[in-house]
Scaffold this active site. Structure first.
Site, mmCIF file in Angstrom:
data_model
loop_
_atom_site.group_PDB
_atom_site.id
_atom_site.type_symbol
_atom_site.label_atom_id
_atom_site.label_comp_id
_atom_site.label_asym_id
_atom_site.label_seq_id
_atom_site.Cartn_x
_atom_site.Cartn_y
_atom_site.Cartn_z
ATOM 1 N N LYS A 166 0.846 -1.196 0.000
ATOM 2 C CA LYS A 166 0.000 0.000 0.000
ATOM 3 C C LYS A 166 0.881 1.247 0.000
ATOM 4 O O LYS A 166 1.923 1.270 0.671
ATOM 5 C CB LYS A 166 -0.885 -0.013 1.247
ATOM 6 C CG LYS A 166 -1.903 1.107 1.296
ATOM 7 C CD LYS A 166 -2.786 0.987 2.534
ATOM 8 C CE LYS A 166 -3.903 2.019 2.547
ATOM 9 N NZ LYS A 166 -4.752 1.917 3.745
ATOM 10 N N SER A 215 -9.864 -0.563 7.121
ATOM 11 C CA SER A 215 -9.315 -0.466 5.763
ATOM 12 C C SER A 215 -8.621 -1.697 5.208
ATOM 13 O O SER A 215 -8.270 -1.726 4.033
ATOM 14 C CB SER A 215 -8.343 0.703 5.684
ATOM 15 O OG SER A 215 -9.077 1.888 5.526
ATOM 16 N N SER A 220 -9.769 1.695 2.931
ATOM 17 C CA SER A 220 -8.961 2.447 2.020
ATOM 18 C C SER A 220 -7.915 1.634 1.259
ATOM 19 O O SER A 220 -7.386 2.099 0.261
ATOM 20 C CB SER A 220 -8.237 3.554 2.807
ATOM 21 O OG SER A 220 -7.325 2.991 3.725
HETATM 22 N N1 GLN Z 1 -13.212 3.932 6.252
HETATM 23 C C1 GLN Z 1 -12.554 4.419 7.402
HETATM 24 C C2 GLN Z 1 -12.197 5.878 7.229
HETATM 25 O O1 GLN Z 1 -12.534 6.402 6.239
HETATM 26 C C3 GLN Z 1 -11.362 3.578 7.721
HETATM 27 C C4 GLN Z 1 -10.120 3.991 7.070
HETATM 28 C C5 GLN Z 1 -8.946 3.179 7.450
HETATM 29 O O2 GLN Z 1 -9.058 2.144 8.118
HETATM 30 N N2 GLN Z 1 -7.791 3.648 7.058
HETATM 31 O O3 GLN Z 1 -11.608 6.494 8.068
#
Ligand code: GLN
Length: 488
Positions: free
Chosen positions: A76, A175, A151
């Site tokens: 990532k 994410s 994400s």
């Molecule tokens: N969807 C969550 C957010 O938008 C989680 C993001 C993440 O785990 N990096 O913050």
């Protein structure tokens, strides 16, 4: 040889035995990326030259050893890689070349892995659909009209589309688990403190964890063995012993107590998610587990607390992107900055996307004097109580089984203009981050539209083996890994 139906550990065995060369493997996956990625956009940067060079070096080694010897892995773009562009999915880091490598990547490389590329993601890991990426959204390999989740959507899509046998993501509020669920792959968020964040671009430091994606539970367990463990460069890492999880997997769940948090099984669940869960519950019972209902009464506060704490920490972490020392700087050649504030605002105004700005504003507000007690402090207090809820639940059971999200993958464009709906998507995942628990998603079946549906399994701190065993048992029962997206 076609490596798309092989698991990472199987490819490693072939490499170690000398039946295939590292160059053959890497060329195969680079070709897959060239063929498939134009439609999926799972990669922001492909490390073609670097990966080929490293494969050549590995082929010259007399002794071929390492838990991940010769295995291509997508990382990532939140993790720094020396000499290889690292963007966090943002314009503000579009041309950032890190001067050092994250501990996680270093450990993977020490065990023989080859970084094949940097995976697409929501900007600074803020999002649930990959649509906030400055580099355009990644697509769901099962149906290109759908999001891969976020994400870490690029990391999940890369493995799902067999463009890499393994990948790494980060999980601050779901994410890793949510994109794993949407893309039909295994995704694990380890216990907070298990994995070093040295060299990982910070989003919300009290929540961020790094973890793997793979086709099988064994492969994820193997990656965990490599990346977990104390690191002198990250004072938040735990000194807990790292076990050989991949060698100790057992699908026999006799004596294991599986808890179903009753607050998670509400009307909000879509039909496909509920049906898959029912079948998964039946399967763990068949494997010998005892299943009972437990209660996590504060569940409804998880999303509000998360969005106060995560945005507060983000507003502080992202203050470093000021255009002075590194990263994007607005063009001041025609109109010079009036003062320092003007310099910062123009740089940050142009460098950050809408969602990141929204979070910085929310977080700054929650931390500002007069509101700190009402928002940030209160959220921290409720977070503590939420942790207690989990401790009580784990007095009754060994693991929790639950949905990952209320639905399977949704369509591109469907929620991006409605942040609140997007945020509520994180209802079942954020609690594990707030409590620091290990939590994972394992794919179970396809729904009637041909989209994957996974199940979430969580355990008490440092009890990764129990969690992995339940996932392993579900993998044995449903054999999802034999399925693959038809267009790829
Ligand atoms: N969807 C969550 C957010 O938008 C989680 C993001 C993440 O785990 N990096 O913050």
């Amino acid at each position: 040889m076609d490596f798309t139906s092989k698991e990472a550990h199987e490819i490693k065995d072939l490499l170690v035995k000398g039946e295939v060369s590292s160059q053959e493997v890497i060329q195969f996956f680079l070709q897959r990326i060239e063929d498939k990625d134009p439609k999926i956009n799972a990669f922001i940067t492909v490390n073609k030259e670097g990966a080929l060079k490293r494969a050549q070096k590995l082929d010259q080694l007399k002794e071929k050893k390492g838990k991940l010897f010769g295995i291509p892995i997508a990382i990532k773009d939140m993790l720094c890689t020396k000499g290889l562009r690292t963007t966090a999915g943002s314009k503000i880091l579009e041309n950032f070349i890190p001067p050092y490598t994250a501990t996680v990547v270093k450990r993977l490389e020490e065990e023989g892995a080859i970084v094949i590329g940097k995976a697409n993601q929501d900007e600074f890991a803020m999002g649930s659909s990959n649509e906030t990426s400055y580099f355009g959204p990644s697509k769901n390999p099962w149906n290109f009209e759908y999001v891969p989740g976020g994400s870490s959507g690029g990391s999940a899509a890369a493995v799902s589309a067999r463009m890499a046998p393994l990948s790494i993501g980060t999980d601050t509020g779901g994410s890793i688990r949510q994109p794993a669920h949407f893309c039909g792959v295994v995704g694990v968020k380890p216990t907070y403190g298990r994995v070093s964040r040295y060299g990982v671009i910070a989003f919300a430091s009290s929540l961020d964890q790094v973890g793997p994606f793979s086709l099988s539970v064994k492969d994820s367990a193997l990656v965990l063995e490599v990346i977990c463990g104390w690191d002198a460069n990250d004072s938040t890492t735990a000194k807990a012993p790292v076990s050989e999880w991949s060698q100790n997997l057992s699908a026999d769940l006799k004596g294991l107590k599986v808890g179903l948090p009753k607050e998670y099984f509400t009307e909000a669940l879509s039909e496909d998610v509920r049906q898959t869960l029912d079948r998964a519950i039946e399967a763990v019972k068949q494997a010998g587990a005892h299943v009972e209902e437990v209660s996590l009464p504060l569940t409804r506060y998880a999303v509000p607390i998360y969005y106060i704490i995560a945005t507060s920490e983000a507003s502080s972490n992202l203050a470093r992107y000021d255009g002075v020392r590194f990263g994007f700087r607005a063009d001041f050649s025609r109109e010079p900055a009036r003062d320092l504030v003007d310099f910062y605002s123009r740089t940050r105004g142009e460098g950050f996307g809408t969602e990141v700005k929204r979070r910085i504003i929310l977080g700054t507000h929650a931390l500002s004097s007069g509101y700190y007690d009402a928002y940030y402090k209160k959220a921290c207090q409720v977070r503590f109580l939420l942790r207690e809820d989990f401790s009580k639940a784990f007095e009754k059971c060994d693991v929790l089984m639950s949905p990952v999200a209320t639905t399977s993958a949704f369509k591109l464009g469907e929620r991006i203009h409605d942040p609140l709906t997007m945020y509520t998507n994180d209802i079942y995942t954020t609690s594990s981050n707030l409590a620091g628990l290990p939590s994972m998603s394992v794919p179970v079946e396809l729904n009637s539209e041909g989209l994957p549906v996974g199940v979430q399994i969580s355990a008490s701190h440092f009890e990764e083996q129990k969690m992995l065993n339940v996932a392993f048992s579900l993998e044995k029962a449903f054999n999802f890994k034999a399925k693959r997206p038809k267009d790829v």
